[in-house]
Design a protein around this motif. Structure first.
Motif, PDB file in Angstrom:
ATOM      1  N   SER B 246       0.691  -1.195   0.052  1.00 47.55           N
ATOM      2  CA  SER B 246       0.085   0.087   0.086  1.00 47.55           C
ATOM      3  C   SER B 246       0.754   1.311   0.050  1.00 47.55           C
ATOM      4  CB  SER B 246      -0.947   0.226   1.077  1.00 47.55           C
ATOM      5  OG  SER B 246      -1.892  -0.916   1.012  1.00 47.55           O
ATOM      6  N   ALA B 247       2.339   1.006  -0.295  1.00 53.01           N
ATOM      7  CA  ALA B 247       3.163   2.186  -0.408  1.00 53.01           C
ATOM      8  C   ALA B 247       2.870   3.324   0.727  1.00 53.01           C
ATOM      9  CB  ALA B 247       2.854   2.910  -1.673  1.00 53.01           C
ATOM     10  N   GLN B 248       3.210   2.755   1.837  1.00 53.28           N
ATOM     11  CA  GLN B 248       3.306   3.808   3.090  1.00 53.28           C
ATOM     12  C   GLN B 248       4.850   4.123   3.217  1.00 53.28           C
ATOM     13  OE1 GLN B 248       0.276   4.538   4.944  1.00 53.28           O
ATOM     14  NE2 GLN B 248      -0.124   3.933   2.901  1.00 53.28           N
ATOM     15  N   HIS B 252       7.240   3.898   0.245  1.00 51.89           N
ATOM     16  CA  HIS B 252       6.383   4.515  -0.885  1.00 51.89           C
ATOM     17  C   HIS B 252       6.964   4.881  -2.104  1.00 51.89           C
ATOM     18  CE1 HIS B 252       8.229   8.077   0.773  1.00 51.89           C
ATOM     19  NE2 HIS B 252       8.107   8.743  -0.023  1.00 51.89           N
ATOM     20  N   THR B 306       2.592   9.110   6.088  1.00 54.67           N
ATOM     21  CA  THR B 306       2.195   8.907   4.491  1.00 54.67           C
ATOM     22  C   THR B 306       1.155  10.016   4.200  1.00 54.67           C
ATOM     23  OG1 THR B 306       2.457   6.706   4.987  1.00 54.67           O
ATOM     24  CG2 THR B 306       1.706   7.255   2.924  1.00 54.67           C
ATOM     25  N   ALA B 310       2.733  12.921   1.643  1.00 56.84           N
ATOM     26  CA  ALA B 310       2.512  12.726   0.028  1.00 56.84           C
ATOM     27  C   ALA B 310       1.710  13.800  -0.440  1.00 56.84           C
ATOM     28  CB  ALA B 310       1.697  11.381  -0.158  1.00 56.84           C
ATOM     29  N   TYR B 326       0.473  10.816  -6.091  1.00 59.06           N
ATOM     30  CA  TYR B 326       0.788  11.363  -4.602  1.00 59.06           C
ATOM     31  C   TYR B 326      -0.437  11.429  -3.819  1.00 59.06           C
ATOM     32  CZ  TYR B 326       5.955  11.648  -5.159  1.00 59.06           C
ATOM     33  OH  TYR B 326       6.882  11.423  -5.386  1.00 59.06           O
ATOM     34  N   LEU B 329      -1.295   8.117  -2.741  1.00 60.12           N
ATOM     35  CA  LEU B 329      -0.418   7.660  -1.417  1.00 60.12           C
ATOM     36  C   LEU B 329      -1.070   8.170  -0.193  1.00 60.12           C
ATOM     37  CD1 LEU B 329       3.015   8.439  -2.464  1.00 60.12           C
ATOM     38  CD2 LEU B 329       2.081   6.267  -1.967  1.00 60.12           C
ATOM     39  N   GLY B 333      -2.752   6.427   3.030  1.00 54.97           N
ATOM     40  CA  GLY B 333      -2.274   6.826   4.368  1.00 54.97           C
ATOM     41  C   GLY B 333      -3.437   7.055   5.419  1.00 54.97           C
TER      42      GLY B 333
END
Lengths: 102, 639
Positions: B246-248, B252, B306, B310, B326, B329, B333
């Motif tokens: 989940s790209a934390q 990320h 995050t 982001a 972004y 992201l 978050g």
């Protein structure tokens, strides 16, 4: 006239084996060496058959047949090697054929 | 009912297999490439749409049969039965899985339809649909998984699908680099996840028998008190998997680069579904995370960090897809934060609404890119605004749906984003004050960066009068516009779902208070207005002129990438040099080559015995034989 016993046969077998072994070491002619090997195999056969008759069992005699088969096979291959060796090196003397060394 | 699940899971896999094993080989051999390309698109669209329709049927059946929270249906096939370890391939159907099933299949169906037009003329058209179908299969595997091992396997499979799609234009170095980066960065998280799974299993073995099965796990957790220290580590390990996928922060960095992939794939994978897998996993295993307050705190703080970082970076991006990336992201978050604050239903609600409006925004961006042939908002602006209101005249559907998506993202009332964001802010308002304030700041930033994009692209009349002439700009056909319209409808309608009732038995859950709604909406409106005032009729970015130093830091994305580059080249590089030294100078010198040298040395002495005389060999043989016989006779005498 002595009636031969098991010991006689075993001693004879030992003598034959020793002659074969001695011949193998001292002779340089490859055919004679093969003959000596045959002699040793037959000495072993004699011992096997003697033991078989002493124990009253047939196992030794059966094994001796296997030994004969092996002897026949060995002679076949051995003679083939001897023939090829003579073709290749023009000699059957083992002192002349020592190229396989480390 | 569960048989339907197997079919839903199998359909996209069948499509992927059919395309990659049959259609593509035939396409390569044939001259009628267009026929086979269209065929792959049809296979993909039909199978995923069928999966969606079956999911709807499944949802109706489940509602009729179960109807309320807490009931779950399970079916599983045995895979391996080892002593104490049972592995299975199974399906666990509960409301949260059903909702994800609908989202994944629904968005995927729309995205495949959109792609059928958007990707036309690409060399790898069939390959794209094979990868997309494969992705849907893997994602459904995560959604339906009933045990940790299975979720981990499918977790990796979506990673592969994501790799294939990011690197779709693999001839482009940046795309192939981005696909590698995405794969490797998520692997870092996945390693943590695997450790978490194993640690959890180990803890369970200590208290009885271990299990990977979710339902059994839940029962066991409620029965036994587990050592909380180890449990916390296990939870954090599992959470690392979510951090990667989940790209934390701090993993990320791959998601913005992943925008190298085709835009519809970004919409599906890197906005709506795959990146939500981490959130979904957290929500599905919430019974586990609930046991560890420390892990929940870590989750909440990671999420809010995050969201804030982001959102800040999004403000200075000039690539429309990067802004959206972004923004994704930041919204992820939010979801993670809500879960960390004991409100998984709020996180899942936002996941659902976000899936719709972010997919909409991405597809809208795709439509814009398709029409204007650029991803840069300033160039878009120059092309689109050389004539007054050209955007509305030439691309009415794209512009209006994009506006709806933006409204939902910014949390404007009566859109779906408003409702879900309120839930999340409500959760945050009961948490630590710093988290609450940060999440309010994110509300404003979100409105601001989206307002910036809108103002620049659609509402400026400033023109440098270059680029494409506006007469050539036109809306694409229904394959493009229809998914946009449907997603726009859902971006509004998804907010009216009775979400709390579906996901939680806690029927008296507090509704977000009115003051919170007023506060957040006024922040959002402030953000939109600020961007409008700052960027109306401007032709270049103005942040750098106003705030010099902070903007530099933000433009460099807080130096995360620099840090990783430094880390890889210095620390990891140093370790690699040390390992190389150890291998060459110690392991090889003494180990492999040393043994070889020893053998050579011994051999050079021993080989003198091989003099080629057959009699010598015979003598050795007889001596050995005599030794053997005398040993045998001797030992025979002793016994």
């Amino acid at each position: 006239m002595i009636h031969p016993t098991a010991e006689h046969y075993l001693v004879l077998s030992g003598i034959l084996f020793s002659i074969g072994l001695f011949g193998l070491f001292v002779r340089r002619h490859i055919l004679i060496m093969l003959l000596c090997l045959e002699l040793m195999l037959n000495a072993a056969n004699l011992a096997l058959i003697t033991a078989s008759s002493v124990h009253g069992q047939t196992d030794g005699q059966i094994v001796s047949f296997f030994v004969m088969v092996i002897a026949a096979v060995e002679v076949t291959i051995g003679l083939a090697i001897a023939v090829l060796l003579f073709k290749e090196k023009n000699t059957v003397d083992t002192e002349q054929t020592t190229s396989l060394k480390g | 009912m569960l048989n339907l699940c197997w079919i839903i899971l199998g359909l996209p896999l069948a499509a992927a297999a059919l395309i990659s094993l049959l259609v593509i080989p035939f396409e390569k051999a044939s001259k009628e490439k267009d026929f086979f390309r269209t065929l792959s698109a049809w296979i993909s669209v039909l199978s995923i749409s069928a999966a969606f329709i079956l999911s709807v049927i499944l949802f109706r059946q489940f509602q009729a049969a179960q109807g309320h929270y807490g009931t779950a249906l399970e079916a599983s096939l045995p895979w391996m039965n080892l002593a104490g370890i049972k592995m299975e391939l199974g399906i666990l159907l509960n409301p949260i899985a059903l909702i994800m099933l609908l989202i994944v299949n629904g968005v995927a169906a729309l995205v495949t339809i959109f792609s059928a037009r958007y990707m036309q003329g690409e060399e790898g058209y069939s390959r794209y649909f094979a990868a997309l179908s494969f992705f849907v299969f893997a994602m459904l595997g995560i959604v339906l998984a009933n045990n940790l091992i299975q979720i981990f396997i499918f977790w990796e499979l979506v990673g592969v699908a994501s790799y294939l799609l990011i690197g779709f234009w693999f001839q482009k170095p940046s795309a192939s680099l981005a696909s590698k980066k995405a794969f490797l960065t998520t692997r870092v998280g996945d390693a943590g996840m695997m450790l978490g799974i194993l640690l959890l299993f180990g803890i369970l073995v200590q208290t009885g028998t271990g299990t990977f099965n979710f339902l059994e796990l839940e029962t066991k957790l409620h029965q036994n008190a587990l050592p909380s220290g180890l449990l916390t580590w296990a939870c954090i390990g599992l959470f690392l998997g979510a951090v990667g996928k989940s790209a934390q922060v701090p993993l990320h960095v791959w998601l913005p680069d992943a925008m190298e992939g085709p835009t519809p794939a970004s919409a599906l994978i890197h906005a709506a579904t795959m990146v939500a897998a981490g959130v979904y996993m957290l929500a599905r295993l919430f019974f586990l995370f609930e046991m560890s307050p420390v892990a929940l705190q870590v989750i909440a703080w990671t999420g809010v960090a995050t969201a804030l970082i982001a959102a800040t970076i999004a403000v200075v991006q000039n690539d429309i897809k990067k802004v959206l990336a972004y923004s994704t992201l930041s919204q992820l978050g939010y979801m993670v934060m809500a879960i960390g604050l004991h409100h998984p239903e709020a996180g899942m609600f936002h996941l659902v609404t976000h899936a719709f409006f972010k997919a909409l925004l991405f597809l809208g961006a795709g439509s814009l890119i398709h029409a204007l042939h650029t991803q840069d908002i300033w160039q878009m602006s120059a092309t689109l605004n050389s004539q007054k209101n050209a955007g509305f005249k030439k691309l009415p559907i794209t512009v209006i749906t994009f506006l709806i998506g933006t409204a939902a993202l910014a949390g404007i009332p009566f859109t779906s984003g408003f409702f879900s964001k309120e839930e999340i802010l409500n959760a945050a308002s009961h948490g630590p004050l710093a988290i609450f304030i940060a999440s309010l700041v994110v509300v404003m930033l979100t409105a601001y960066y989206m307002g910036r994009v809108l103002t620049v692209v659609f509402f400026s009349s400033a023109s440098k009068a270059h680029g494409k002439h506006p007469h050539d700009i036109h809306e694409d056909n229904a394959l493009v516009t229809l998914p946009l319209i449907i997603l726009a409808i859902f971006s509004i309608a998804a907010g009216y779902l009775p979400f709390q009732a579906l996901l939680s038995d806690d029927s008296h859950a507090a509704h977000p208070p009115l003051w919170l709604a007023i506060l957040s909406v006024s922040l959002a409106v402030f953000g939109l207005l600020a961007s409008f005032v700052l960027y109306r009729n401007k032709t270049e970015d103005r942040h750098a002129a106003i705030f010099q130093v902070p903007v530099k830091i933000i433009q460099e994305k807080f130096y995360f990438d620099h840090f990783y580059d430094w880390f890889v080249s210095r620390i990891q590089g140093g370790l690699a040099i040390a390992a190389d030294f150890f291998e060459r100078k110690i392991l090889v010198a003494f180990g492999t080559e040393g043994t070889a040298k020893l053998v050579t040395a011994v051999g050079s002495v021993v080989r003198k015995m091989q003099n080629g005389w057959i009699q010598t060999y015979g003598l050795f043989f007889v001596i050995g034989w005599i030794i053997l016989i005398s040993y045998l006779i001797g030992s025979g005498g002793n016994s």
